[in-house]
Write an enzyme that holds these catalytic residues in place. Sequence first.
Site, PDB file in Angstrom:
ATOM      1  N   GLY A  33      18.952 -31.077  70.870  1.00 15.60           N
ATOM      2  CA  GLY A  33      17.703 -31.198  70.274  1.00 15.60           C
ATOM      3  C   GLY A  33      16.780 -31.387  71.448  1.00 15.60           C
TER       4      GLY A  33
ATOM      5  CD  GLU B 298      26.917 -30.979  69.003  1.00 14.27           C
ATOM      6  OE1 GLU B 298      26.214 -31.075  67.669  1.00 14.27           O
ATOM      7  OE2 GLU B 298      27.399 -30.976  68.208  1.00 14.27           O
ATOM      8  N   PRO B 299      23.686 -27.958  72.468  1.00 14.42           N
ATOM      9  CG  PRO B 299      22.843 -26.285  74.594  1.00 14.42           C
ATOM     10  CD  PRO B 299      24.204 -27.411  73.521  1.00 14.42           C
TER      11      PRO B 299
ATOM     12  NE  ARG C 129      10.856 -23.616  64.789  1.00 12.44           N
ATOM     13  CZ  ARG C 129       9.892 -24.309  65.278  1.00 12.44           C
ATOM     14  NH1 ARG C 129       9.218 -23.293  65.910  1.00 12.44           N
ATOM     15  NH2 ARG C 129       9.550 -24.881  65.922  1.00 12.44           N
TER      16      ARG C 129
ATOM     17  CB  CYS D  80       4.317 -13.451  46.076  1.00 16.10           C
ATOM     18  SG  CYS D  80       4.184 -11.721  46.073  1.00 16.10           S
ATOM     19  CD  GLU D  81       6.152 -19.346  47.349  1.00 13.80           C
ATOM     20  OE1 GLU D  81       5.137 -19.802  46.915  1.00 13.80           O
ATOM     21  OE2 GLU D  81       6.727 -18.246  45.985  1.00 13.80           O
TER      22      GLU D  81
ATOM     23  CE1 TYR E 292      18.040 -24.406  64.394  1.00 17.12           C
ATOM     24  CE2 TYR E 292      16.447 -24.410  66.042  1.00 17.12           C
ATOM     25  CZ  TYR E 292      17.921 -24.606  65.657  1.00 17.12           C
ATOM     26  OH  TYR E 292      19.110 -25.409  66.355  1.00 17.12           O
TER      27      TYR E 292
HETATM   28  C1  LIG Z   1      24.687 -30.736  64.848  1.00 17.82           C
HETATM   29  C2  LIG Z   1      24.022 -30.230  65.612  1.00 17.82           C
HETATM   30  N1  LIG Z   1      23.941 -29.335  66.738  1.00 17.82           N
HETATM   31  C3  LIG Z   1      22.743 -29.261  67.914  1.00 17.82           C
HETATM   32  C4  LIG Z   1      21.775 -28.588  66.968  1.00 17.82           C
HETATM   33  C5  LIG Z   1      21.292 -27.674  67.964  1.00 17.82           C
HETATM   34  O1  LIG Z   1      19.870 -28.092  67.700  1.00 17.82           O
HETATM   35  P1  LIG Z   1      18.873 -27.982  69.153  1.00 17.82           P
HETATM   36  O2  LIG Z   1      18.663 -26.482  68.702  1.00 17.82           O
HETATM   37  O3  LIG Z   1      17.703 -28.618  68.645  1.00 17.82           O
HETATM   38  O4  LIG Z   1      18.916 -28.522  69.788  1.00 17.82           O
HETATM   39  C6  LIG Z   1      21.395 -28.946  65.276  1.00 17.82           C
HETATM   40  C7  LIG Z   1      20.687 -28.368  64.888  1.00 17.82           C
HETATM   41  O5  LIG Z   1      20.285 -28.330  63.579  1.00 17.82           O
HETATM   42  C8  LIG Z   1      22.682 -29.806  65.245  1.00 17.82           C
HETATM   43  O6  LIG Z   1      22.236 -29.801  63.671  1.00 17.82           O
END
Ligand SMILES: Cc1ncc(COP(=O)(O)O)c(C=O)c1O
Length: 418
Positions: free
Chosen positions: A262, A300-301, A339, A370-371, A399
């Site tokens: 996050g 978990e980046p 995005r 077409c949106e 993303y």
């Molecule tokens: C469970 C979980 N971990 C990690 C992430 C990675 O988030 P970010 O890309 O913002 O670091 C996400 C993104 O949706 C997630 O759902």
Amino acid sequence: MKNREQVLFSAYIKDFLLANSSRNLFEYVDGYFNFASKKCNFNEIIKKYNKPTYIYDLSFVASRVGLMKKALGNAKIFYAMKANSNRQVLETILNCGCGVDVVSDGEIHRALEVGFTAKQIVFSGVGKTKREIEFAIRAGIYQINVESLPELLRISSIANSLGVKVDVALRLNPNIDIKTHPYIATGLHENKFGMEMSQLRDIRSILISNSQNVNLVGLSLHLGSQMLEFSGFRDALKILKNIFIELRAEFPGLERFDIGGGLGIIYDKANLEIESEMLNEYSKIVMQELQGLEIEIQTEPGRWLVAHAGVLLSQVQYVKKTRYKTFLVLDTGMNHLIRPALYQAFHEIIPVLEKPTEVRVKYDIVGPICESADFFAKDRLLPEMFQDDFVVILDAGAYGFSMANSYNLQDMADEICI
Ligand SMILES: Cc1ncc(COP(=O)(O)O)c(C=O)c1O
């Protein structure tokens, strides 16, 4: 109109940003755009151009992993591969010694193909099917992050039928607002993610009665994405730390604390020094709040590692003038990079060939889909652009391709790695 990401960032380090408001992630070299580690040769790339192309700078990805490792000390990094599951990007991250956070059996397959071991994989996600859970257990992955009571029961029953005991972490939902775009907030009661604290009593008794098949090894949280201010994150860590201490008395195997991903990046005026400051503040909070627990910290980046490392190259198809607007119609759209359409996200867009900047024209930069939502920017000022000119959409490494689709039966974009 300022989007939410920009407004929040301004609130966070406004004074600092105002004093240093320059983007330092791209420059023109010999008249051609270059970015990140500045190792691209756009002169050559556009000669071979066939269709919209994502370009990733792998050494920049490696340098971001290095920065995060340094800041977070002993924390184990499980890269959230949903951000970008390109094989070479994954190999780069593997070679930096990280694991992966996955959310489907497809992502587990990809991780194993690329060379991650099962013990480098953490499995998150609210909708794990029987097939996916069975596959993950048979593969012997490191940990399953459980998002609901029925999922916990399902995991236990599958483990039972396979005659094994599975390491699980509980993803808890602390109902905390990190003030991000509502579509990427995940830590509020209204969100489908994680388990409510009030269910802890039930969770405990399920864990105890299923102790033959599930082993509680961790707690996890993920409050949402594009987090630029960390007070809510600190509050969440405090809440989970107390629960952790309480639960550990009952479940001695509890030794992992997954702080989720996050950490946000700056899209409008990307500045690496400011982002480093933010990373340091983020890691300081983690260290302060979790000190003394003697645990394995996991993170978990996704976005922070890969967003700046990618751009989307596209070609202008038409400059369409009406009495009201001038549209720059590109060959890429929401099909390749959703995005802006989905989150009103800002992406800088600039010409590949350096142009004189005295003349600036206001464009709506749109795609072929077409949106009416298929636009990247409205009233964006650019040097004057012409048919067949090339542009790059910046900060598209996270993303981007991973959320792309073939709506209107458009081709998927190409991907190349530098
Ligand atoms: C469970 C979980 N971990 C990690 C992430 C990675 O988030 P970010 O890309 O913002 O670091 C996400 C993104 O949706 C997630 O759902």
